[in-house]
Design a protein around this motif. Sequence first.
Motif, PDB file in Angstrom:
ATOM      1  N   LYS A  56     -55.704  47.832  -7.097  1.00  0.00           N
ATOM      2  CA  LYS A  56     -56.697  48.082  -6.053  1.00  0.00           C
ATOM      3  C   LYS A  56     -57.252  46.765  -5.516  1.00  0.00           C
ATOM      4  O   LYS A  56     -57.757  46.697  -4.394  1.00  0.00           O
ATOM      5  CB  LYS A  56     -57.826  48.951  -6.617  1.00  0.00           C
ATOM      6  CG  LYS A  56     -58.776  49.513  -5.580  1.00  0.00           C
ATOM      7  CD  LYS A  56     -59.738  50.499  -6.213  1.00  0.00           C
ATOM      8  CE  LYS A  56     -60.628  51.138  -5.151  1.00  0.00           C
ATOM      9  NZ  LYS A  56     -61.554  52.138  -5.749  1.00  0.00           N
ATOM     10  N   GLU A  57     -57.133  45.717  -6.329  1.00  0.00           N
ATOM     11  CA  GLU A  57     -57.597  44.390  -5.916  1.00  0.00           C
ATOM     12  C   GLU A  57     -56.778  43.822  -4.758  1.00  0.00           C
ATOM     13  O   GLU A  57     -57.173  42.829  -4.146  1.00  0.00           O
ATOM     14  CB  GLU A  57     -57.540  43.428  -7.109  1.00  0.00           C
ATOM     15  CG  GLU A  57     -58.435  43.837  -8.271  1.00  0.00           C
ATOM     16  CD  GLU A  57     -58.256  42.953  -9.493  1.00  0.00           C
ATOM     17  OE1 GLU A  57     -57.476  41.974  -9.402  1.00  0.00           O
ATOM     18  OE2 GLU A  57     -58.889  43.233 -10.524  1.00  0.00           O
ATOM     19  N   ASN A  60     -56.998  43.984   1.123  1.00  0.00           N
ATOM     20  CA  ASN A  60     -57.509  42.758   1.735  1.00  0.00           C
ATOM     21  C   ASN A  60     -57.962  42.925   3.182  1.00  0.00           C
ATOM     22  O   ASN A  60     -58.365  41.969   3.828  1.00  0.00           O
ATOM     23  CB  ASN A  60     -56.437  41.653   1.661  1.00  0.00           C
ATOM     24  CG  ASN A  60     -55.195  41.984   2.476  1.00  0.00           C
ATOM     25  OD1 ASN A  60     -54.950  43.144   2.793  1.00  0.00           O
ATOM     26  ND2 ASN A  60     -54.420  40.966   2.814  1.00  0.00           N
TER      27      ASN A  60
END
Length: 223
Positions: A56-57, A60
């Motif tokens: 999930k990081e 962007n």
Amino acid sequence: MNKIAVIPVRSGSKRLPKKNYKSFNSKNLAQIARDKCLASGIFDKVIISSDDPVFKELINCNEVEFLQRSDNLANDFATTDMVVDFFFDKFPFCESILWVNSVSPLQSIEDIKKCGLQLNMPDVDCVMAVNTLYQHCCIANEPLNFNPNKSFEKTQDLQPIQRYIYSCMGWKRSTYVDNRSRGFKGLFPGKIGLVEVSVLAGMLVKYEEDFILCSKIDQAMGN
């Protein structure tokens, strides 16, 4: 959200453990696929789907979303059609889905764009990325495109083989969902569009040596 690119990212991998977590010249494989999908400029949304929420990081921008997949859709028994069914269920208003494989890190932005644009054509229901090979080929020990009892043909004179390379595949919702609801068991209903992509797109990361070779090629190309 009409046209979606989906990047499936499994946490597990038997042949090259944790390959989707490894740094491939400063980025992981999912990041590379994400950035190329965004750069293609043809998708309304790019979905990163994994059983591990750590990915999930990789969100962007507003065009990128994360979709959590259950363990039963990420284990060794999950089939591609099961996962595609899941994607269409989760995005009921999308027109089409292009599956962009993270383990094809050398496929180009143009490769992805060609597949996505072909899927948009009115006479196409699904697409497969292929490489056309002019080689002598056999199936089950039987010649496929040459006669062993005749003079050995020049490769350019052979009937070419179109090899599916797994870098991209895609479906239109209307045909896929309708056929599956009526008991169709296959993955590619309707009219298949074969999309010729680069030879590099066909270099998949399955083993450690693939990862090393592809990363070296990527470095040599200045990427």
